[in-house]
Structures are given as C-alpha cells and as structure tokens.
Write a protein that holds these residues in place. Structure first.
Motif, short mmCIF file in Angstrom:
data_model
loop_
_atom_site.label_atom_id
_atom_site.label_comp_id
_atom_site.label_asym_id
_atom_site.label_seq_id
_atom_site.Cartn_x
_atom_site.Cartn_y
_atom_site.Cartn_z
N ILE A 60 0.84 -1.21 0.00
CA ILE A 60 0.00 0.00 0.00
C ILE A 60 0.87 1.25 0.00
N CYS B 94 1.28 4.16 -3.22
CA CYS B 94 1.24 5.62 -3.15
C CYS B 94 2.48 6.22 -3.81
N LEU C 90 3.32 6.01 1.84
CA LEU C 90 2.20 5.95 2.80
C LEU C 90 1.34 7.21 2.81
N TYR D 99 -1.80 8.18 1.73
CA TYR D 99 -2.93 7.45 1.11
C TYR D 99 -3.83 8.33 0.28
N LEU E 7 -4.46 7.76 -3.41
CA LEU E 7 -5.12 6.55 -3.91
C LEU E 7 -6.47 6.85 -4.55
N ARG F 294 -8.37 8.09 2.34
CA ARG F 294 -7.34 8.14 3.39
C ARG F 294 -7.70 7.20 4.55
N GLY G 69 -7.15 3.64 3.39
CA GLY G 69 -5.74 3.26 3.37
C GLY G 69 -5.23 2.93 4.76
N THR G 70 -5.67 3.74 5.76
CA THR G 70 -5.26 3.45 7.14
C THR G 70 -5.76 2.09 7.57
#
Lengths: 151, 113
Positions: A85, A89, A97, A99, A102, A114, A117-118
C-alpha cells in the motif's frame, strides 16, 4: 516434561469463548480510528485466542486447522500488505504511505480513501502481529524443532 | 425526579455490595492457610464483586436513556457475561494444574500440628 491436561470444563468454555475473542479482535482492528485499539492490539488478541486454543486442547489439534507453513506465510504477507500500500502511493506520485493519492484508482473522494488506506495498513499490521505471536509460542513450546510437541 | 433518586440508591447498594465481596475475597486470599482455600476465595469473591459493580455501572448509565447509552450498557453486559464464564473456569484450570503438580491440600493432621 509437562503432562497433558485434558479437561471438559476448560475445553467447553474455550470452544465458546474463542470465536467471541476473535470477533472482538476484528472489532478492535476495525474500530481503531475512533477508540483505543488498532492493528497491533487487535493482532495480539487474535494471536492470544489461538494460543488459548492450543493450551486448552493440543498443539496438533490447532495445527491441523491452521498449518504452521501457512502461519509463516502470513508473517510475511502482513508486512507485504503494509509495504504494497505504501509503495502504491509512491508509484502514483505521492510520498510513501500518503494514502490521499489513492483516489486516482479508487472510486471515492480523498478523505474516505485516506481512512480506507489506514484500515488496510492496520489489517496488515494485525495479520503480522498475530502470526508472529503464534510463531513465537510454537517455537517456545516445541523447543524450536517444529515437530510433534510433548505438551 | 424521584425515579432518579431510586436509581441512585440501587447504584450505591450494588457498588457497595460489590466492594464488600471484593474486600472479603482479598482478605480470604491473604488469610486462608492453603493454596486451594485461597483459590476458592478469590474465584468466587472476585467474580461476584466485579459483576455487581458492573451492574451498578449499567444502572448508572441508564440515567438519561438514549441509543448511545444503551449500546454502552450492552457492551458492559457482554463484559459481565465474559467474566461470568471465564473467571471460574480460569480458577478451575489453576486448581487442576496445582493438583497435577502434586500440591498437597490441607488436612486435619496439618491443623493439629
């Protein structure tokens, strides 16, 4: 040598408790943004549920359902998810990282992406932590031989 | 208004009862002479004390009734169910491990000595 303890009460209650504990672990992982918790804590609870099953029954009993080879694969898979992941990015043109970028490939606005992604990162951390805890327990209880244990 | 006072009274009674049982469990843990006696004091007293205190917390949360408070109460109820199952069985497991490790129970001859 530790003798095998087979007890009806312990096994029955563990059989009821372990699904609830695993469900709670998933809740801790998924709810980590809003309340105390996150990937590491949820992974610890998930790994502890497997360890409880091994203590109440037998190591072989759990290994039949959750093979050690697969467990070792999961150790690497969680880290891979985290790094993939992050690298995605990087490929899309932002920092590692970050995000928010994305949203170019996912059909949602940057704020939601966001959060998503977390969540992906947390799932990767949880998988790795639970698998590593299980791996440590297996190595300690079989004296690092990866064979049939005496416990 | 009067309903709130009644709820408060029940909360106070439940929490005090829970504290009493926790206190007796601790006294039993310190004062009983034997491994198994100590275990049965903590196994029973801790379970009942914790359950009573959590019941008091549930009642206190129901002061102003809303969906959020109801969900909190439901979560505490799950904790109660978990403690009710896990605590006695954990005590049982420790007792069983003690028996398997040849911890001798206290007998009448030991008391006479």
């Amino acid at each position: 040598m530790i003798r095998l303890i087979e007890d009806l009460h312990i096994q029955f209650v563990c059989r009821i408790m372990v699904p609830l504990i695993q469900f709670f672990a998933l809740y801790v992982i998924a709810h980590g943004h809003y309340s105390p918790g996150g990937g590491f804590q949820g992974g610890c609870i998930l790994g502890a549920s497997f360890i409880l099953m091994m203590i109440a029954y037998d190591i072989e009993y759990v290994k039949k359902r959750f093979p050690e080879k697969f467990n070792t694969f999961m150790v690497a898979f969680g880290v891979f998810l985290y790094a993939a992941i992050g690298a995605l990015c990087l490929i899309l043109g932002a920092e590692y990282l970050n995000y928010g970028i994305l949203h170019k490939i996912l059909p949602a606005d940057p704020v939601k992406v966001r959060a998503l992604g977390t969540l992906g990162i947390e799932i990767g951390v949880g998988i790795t932590v639970s698998a590593v805890m299980l791996s440590i327990f297996l190595n300690l209880s079989t004296f690092g031989k990866h064979e049939k244990s005496e416990v | 208004m009067i309903v709130e006072y009644i709820i408060d009274a029940f909360v106070i009674i439940l929490v005090l009862l829970g504290l009493f049982f926790l206190f007796t469990a601790t006294v039993g843990l310190l004062r009983f002479p034997d491994f198994y006696c100590k275990l049965q004091a903590t196994g029973k007293g801790d379970t009942l004390g914790a359950i009573l205190i959590l019941l008091g917390v549930i009642l206190y949360n129901l002061h102003d009734f809303s969906l959020n408070n109801f969900l909190v109460c439901l979560k505490i109820l799950f904790i109660i169910i978990f403690i009710f199952h896990a605590n006695p069985v954990a005590t049982h497991a420790i007792t069983k491990a003690g028996l398997d490790a040849d911890v001798k129970p206290l007998t009448k001859e030991d008391i006479r000595k």
